[in-house]
Design a protein around this motif. Structure first.
Motif, PDB file in Angstrom:
ATOM      1  N   ALA A  93       0.835  -1.206   0.000  1.00 20.28           N
ATOM      2  CA  ALA A  93       0.000   0.000   0.000  1.00 20.28           C
ATOM      3  C   ALA A  93       0.867   1.252   0.000  1.00 20.28           C
ATOM      4  N   ILE A  94       1.944   1.243   0.773  1.00 15.79           N
ATOM      5  CA  ILE A  94       2.856   2.387   0.815  1.00 15.79           C
ATOM      6  C   ILE A  94       3.438   2.652  -0.573  1.00 15.79           C
ATOM      7  N   ARG A  95       3.730   1.583  -1.316  1.00 21.21           N
ATOM      8  CA  ARG A  95       4.272   1.727  -2.671  1.00 21.21           C
ATOM      9  C   ARG A  95       3.178   2.010  -3.706  1.00 21.21           C
ATOM     10  N   GLY A  96       1.913   1.996  -3.286  1.00 19.53           N
ATOM     11  CA  GLY A  96       0.813   2.265  -4.203  1.00 19.53           C
ATOM     12  C   GLY A  96       0.394   1.051  -5.019  1.00 19.53           C
ATOM     13  N   GLU A  97       0.821  -0.134  -4.622  1.00 19.60           N
ATOM     14  CA  GLU A  97       0.494  -1.363  -5.334  1.00 19.60           C
ATOM     15  C   GLU A  97      -0.782  -1.983  -4.781  1.00 19.60           C
ATOM     16  N   ALA A  98      -1.504  -2.694  -5.630  1.00 18.37           N
ATOM     17  CA  ALA A  98      -2.677  -3.440  -5.204  1.00 18.37           C
ATOM     18  C   ALA A  98      -2.252  -4.854  -4.818  1.00 18.37           C
ATOM     19  N   VAL A  99      -2.962  -5.436  -3.870  1.00 15.30           N
ATOM     20  CA  VAL A  99      -2.728  -6.822  -3.466  1.00 15.30           C
ATOM     21  C   VAL A  99      -3.999  -7.597  -3.774  1.00 15.30           C
ATOM     22  N   SER A 100      -3.901  -8.518  -4.716  1.00 19.83           N
ATOM     23  CA  SER A 100      -5.052  -9.306  -5.140  1.00 19.83           C
ATOM     24  C   SER A 100      -4.944 -10.706  -4.553  1.00 19.83           C
ATOM     25  N   ILE A 101      -5.963 -11.110  -3.803  1.00 18.46           N
ATOM     26  CA  ILE A 101      -5.992 -12.436  -3.191  1.00 18.46           C
ATOM     27  C   ILE A 101      -7.134 -13.197  -3.844  1.00 18.46           C
ATOM     28  N   ASN A 102      -6.773 -14.240  -4.581  1.00 23.58           N
ATOM     29  CA  ASN A 102      -7.740 -15.014  -5.342  1.00 23.58           C
ATOM     30  C   ASN A 102      -8.887 -15.498  -4.453  1.00 23.58           C
TER      31      ASN A 102
END
Length: 103
Positions: free
Chosen positions: A36-45
């Protein structure tokens, strides 16, 4: 459910000690936070997506005085549930249930 209850349930479901489950839960939260700090999304199937939403600066009002104020731009961590999770919440059956290895 609070964090301690989550750790306890993870320990039971995954056949880990409470200390191992604590480290696993902490690692997951830290990894999502780092992304989140890097602005990335985390997708959990079959669960959902954690992503960062940018909110621009806007004008608001002080509810006590009615005075106009500037609300600074901000970033928020948001969660969007997957279709499979929404189906579970609605009580609909899935064709691909999540199962753990019973060891």
């Amino acid at each position: 459910m609070n964090k301690d209850e989550l750790i306890e349930r993870v320990a039971v479901r995954s056949y880990l000690t409470r200390a191992e489950a604590f480290r696993a839960v902490e690692a997951v939260f830290a990894t999502i936070g780092d992304a989140a700090i890097r602005g990335e999304a985390v997708s959990i199937n079959r669960f959902g997506i954690f992503s960062v939403k940018s909110c621009s600066a806007r004008e608001g009002r002080n509810p006590r005085t009615g005075e106009r104020i500037l609300i600074c731009p901000t970033r928020k961590l948001v969660f969007r549930a997957s279709r499979a999770m929404k189906d579970l919440l609605l009580g609909e059956e899935r064709s691909d249930p999540i199962e753990l290895d019973p060891r």
